[in-house]
Design a protein around this motif. Structure first.
Motif, short mmCIF file in Angstrom:
data_model
loop_
_atom_site.label_atom_id
_atom_site.label_comp_id
_atom_site.label_asym_id
_atom_site.label_seq_id
_atom_site.Cartn_x
_atom_site.Cartn_y
_atom_site.Cartn_z
N PRO A 107 0.87 -1.33 -0.03
CA PRO A 107 0.06 0.03 -0.13
C PRO A 107 0.84 1.26 -0.06
O PRO A 107 0.54 2.29 -0.56
CB PRO A 107 -0.70 -0.21 1.21
N MET A 108 1.99 1.24 0.74
CA MET A 108 2.93 2.26 0.74
C MET A 108 3.21 2.71 -0.82
O MET A 108 3.49 3.92 -1.26
CB MET A 108 4.22 2.11 1.55
N LEU A 109 3.47 1.81 -1.66
CA LEU A 109 3.95 2.15 -2.98
C LEU A 109 2.68 2.61 -3.76
O LEU A 109 2.90 3.44 -4.54
CB LEU A 109 4.61 0.60 -3.51
N ALA A 110 1.57 1.85 -3.62
CA ALA A 110 0.49 2.37 -4.19
C ALA A 110 0.07 3.76 -3.86
O ALA A 110 -0.40 4.69 -4.74
CB ALA A 110 -0.73 1.45 -3.87
N LEU A 111 0.17 4.23 -2.75
CA LEU A 111 -0.16 5.62 -2.20
C LEU A 111 0.93 6.55 -2.90
O LEU A 111 0.47 7.52 -3.43
CB LEU A 111 -0.08 5.68 -0.71
N ILE A 112 2.04 5.97 -3.09
CA ILE A 112 3.05 7.21 -3.95
C ILE A 112 2.64 7.11 -5.46
O ILE A 112 2.65 8.32 -5.92
CB ILE A 112 4.69 6.35 -3.80
N GLY A 113 2.41 6.16 -6.00
CA GLY A 113 1.79 6.40 -7.24
C GLY A 113 0.60 7.03 -7.31
O GLY A 113 0.34 7.97 -8.23
N LEU A 114 -0.31 6.90 -6.26
CA LEU A 114 -1.55 7.78 -6.42
C LEU A 114 -1.28 9.33 -6.37
O LEU A 114 -2.31 9.85 -6.87
CB LEU A 114 -2.45 7.07 -5.09
N GLY A 115 -0.39 9.76 -5.87
CA GLY A 115 0.01 11.16 -5.66
C GLY A 115 0.38 11.72 -7.12
O GLY A 115 0.32 12.89 -6.98
N TYR A 116 0.59 10.91 -8.24
CA TYR A 116 0.97 11.49 -9.35
C TYR A 116 -0.22 11.38 -10.33
O TYR A 116 0.06 11.32 -11.74
CB TYR A 116 2.18 10.77 -9.88
N VAL A 117 -1.47 10.69 -10.00
CA VAL A 117 -2.58 10.62 -11.01
C VAL A 117 -3.07 11.94 -11.33
O VAL A 117 -2.93 12.50 -10.38
CB VAL A 117 -3.69 9.47 -10.65
N SER A 118 -3.77 12.08 -12.61
CA SER A 118 -4.32 13.14 -12.78
C SER A 118 -6.04 12.81 -12.75
O SER A 118 -6.25 11.78 -12.94
CB SER A 118 -3.76 13.95 -14.20
N ASN A 119 -6.64 13.99 -13.04
CA ASN A 119 -7.91 13.73 -13.09
C ASN A 119 -8.55 13.07 -14.28
O ASN A 119 -9.97 12.62 -14.36
CB ASN A 119 -8.96 15.01 -12.91
#
Length: 439
Positions: A305-317
């Motif tokens: 989940p830590m890695l998933a959260l880091i990736g989530l910080g770079y998604v756009s709308n």
């Protein structure tokens, strides 16, 4: 009842609601964060007392009274919001938190009396996956209820009624222990009691004083407090803020928002059963010692989940599917912690499982108070992905360091203070029970 407000508050503060017949409220982000966190102000207070009461007096009526009161309070939420605004809702949620603070310590206490050692992880997973089942149901139907003829108040009426129905069934079928349950067969009672007799005290009447000093100077238990706190920071940041993130950043309206918000918790519920099966296979085949099993599963449940959260910080709308996938991964894989830190309390001291859970859950839910407040301080513009990125990065860092300490310091040996009457030997060294237990 604990999570209904996470979706309901979106409808309650939506001036463009599809159902204009019901009052909406002009609460800013800081006020909404206070409302969402207020549940935990009461929740932390009753954790440790509940563990003590459940161990000494039994959990049946403690749970019955708490859930009945909480069900009633939940149905009063629309009334409080209309006449008292966000401050009245905060007060109501504090009272609900006081009631629900007894649940996890009582459940751990019940497991220590009802669950044979060989089935502890499986039965514990079934119990606690119920939290995810309730979350899935509530988040899935909240959007539909908010858009119904009864409007957003029906969210609270439905969940309050569900709690009342549960209380009726619990009154009929619940029991503190196998010896108190009238409908159990003699064979089943004998099987359960014989399998746990070496890990429980003989009776509550002769129960020795709780070894508070030994608990709080135990490094394995301190690491358990820290990892539980880190878990709650990440988990409750997501649980309370996913609906707002989906609505503001991804542009998903309330019906699809609620349905998609429930998807991560459905994944968590299903994954908990898979991880439970996998753990049983590993233990029965002796492929992985119990202590390493706890650490591996907890690392899966926190570092992925830590890695998933880091990736989530770079998604756009415009990357809605990717964002939903990462959110589902971040929450769903959390299920591995059921085989990690969440049953480590019983490993360390089965005689005090309820109290240990009360202590760690009390400390952990201080994080549940702080996390939404931190989000409110950081996210001033809910549509700003850069502000959300800071939130996700903080949660990822908390996951990393909390689990790192658990990996280094956690143990599965039953600690000497599980039996406080044991004395130090003539050389002054502690006579520890090094039994590793069964997952």
């Amino acid at each position: 009842m604990r999570v209904n407000l996470s979706v309901a508050i979106v409808a309650m503060t939506n001036k463009n609601s599809a159902n204009p017949d019901f009052e909406d409220f002009d609460w800013d982000e800081s006020e909404k964060s206070l409302v969402l966190s207020s549940f935990f102000w009461g929740y932390i207070i009753t954790q440790i007392p509940a563990g003590q009461l459940a161990e000494r007096c039994g959990a049946k009526y403690l749970l019955l009274v708490a859930m009945s009161l909480c069900s009633l309070l939940t149905t009063l939420t629309p009334l409080c919001a209309s006449y008292g605004g966000w401050m009245a809702v905060c007060g109501l949620r504090v009272l609900e938190g006081l009631c629900q603070g007894v649940l996890f310590p009582s459940t751990h206490s019940l497991l220590s009396k009802w669950a044979p050692a060989a089935e502890r992880a499986t039965l514990g997973t079934y119990c606690y996956s119920g939290s995810q089942f309730g979350t899935v149901v509530m988040l899935s139907i909240s959007g539909v209820l908010a858009s119904s003829v009864m409007g957003w108040p029906s969210i609270f009426y439905f969940s309050g009624a569900a709690g009342a129905v549960w209380a009726i069934f619990w009154f009929i079928f619940g029991s503190n222990s196998p010896s108190e349950y009238k409908n159990i067969t003699p064979e089943e009672r004998s099987f359960i009691e014989s399998s746990i007799e070496t890990t429980t005290t003989d009776s509550n009447a002769t129960r020795p004083p709780t070894p508070w000093l030994a608990m709080f100077t135990s490094l394995p238990f301190i690491s358990l407090i820290i990892v539980h706190s880190g878990h709650n920071w990440g988990f409750w940041t997501l649980l309370t803020k996913i609906p707002a993130f989906m609505a503001s950043v991804l542009g998903l309206e309330i019906k699809s928002n609620a349905l998609l918000s429930s998807l991560p918790y459905l994944a968590m519920m299903l994954m908990s059963y898979f991880f439970s099966f996998l753990s049983n296979v590993l233990v029965k085949t002796n492929w992985v010692p119990l202590v390493y099993s706890r650490k591996v599963f907890n690392s899966i449940g926190h570092w992925i989940p830590m890695l998933a959260l880091i990736g989530l910080g770079y998604v756009s709308n415009d990357q809605k599917n990717l964002a939903i996938g990462l959110l589902t991964l971040a929450v769903g894989i959390n299920a591995a912690t059921y085989l990690g830190f969440q049953c480590n309390h019983i490993d360390l001291a089965p005689n005090y499982a309820g109290t240990l859970m009360g202590i760690t859950n009390c400390c952990a839910n201080i994080m549940s108070i702080i996390a939404p407040l931190v989000v409110g301080l950081i996210v001033k513009d809910e549509s700003n992905i850069e502000q959300w990125r800071i939130v996700f990065f903080i949660s990822a860092g908390v996951y990393f360091f909390g689990n790192l300490l658990f990996v280094i310091f956690s143990k599965t040996d039953v600690q000497y203070w599980n039996e406080p009457t044991r004395r130090r030997n003539e050389n002054g060294s502690t006579q520890e029970n090094t039994r590793s237990g069964v997952a």
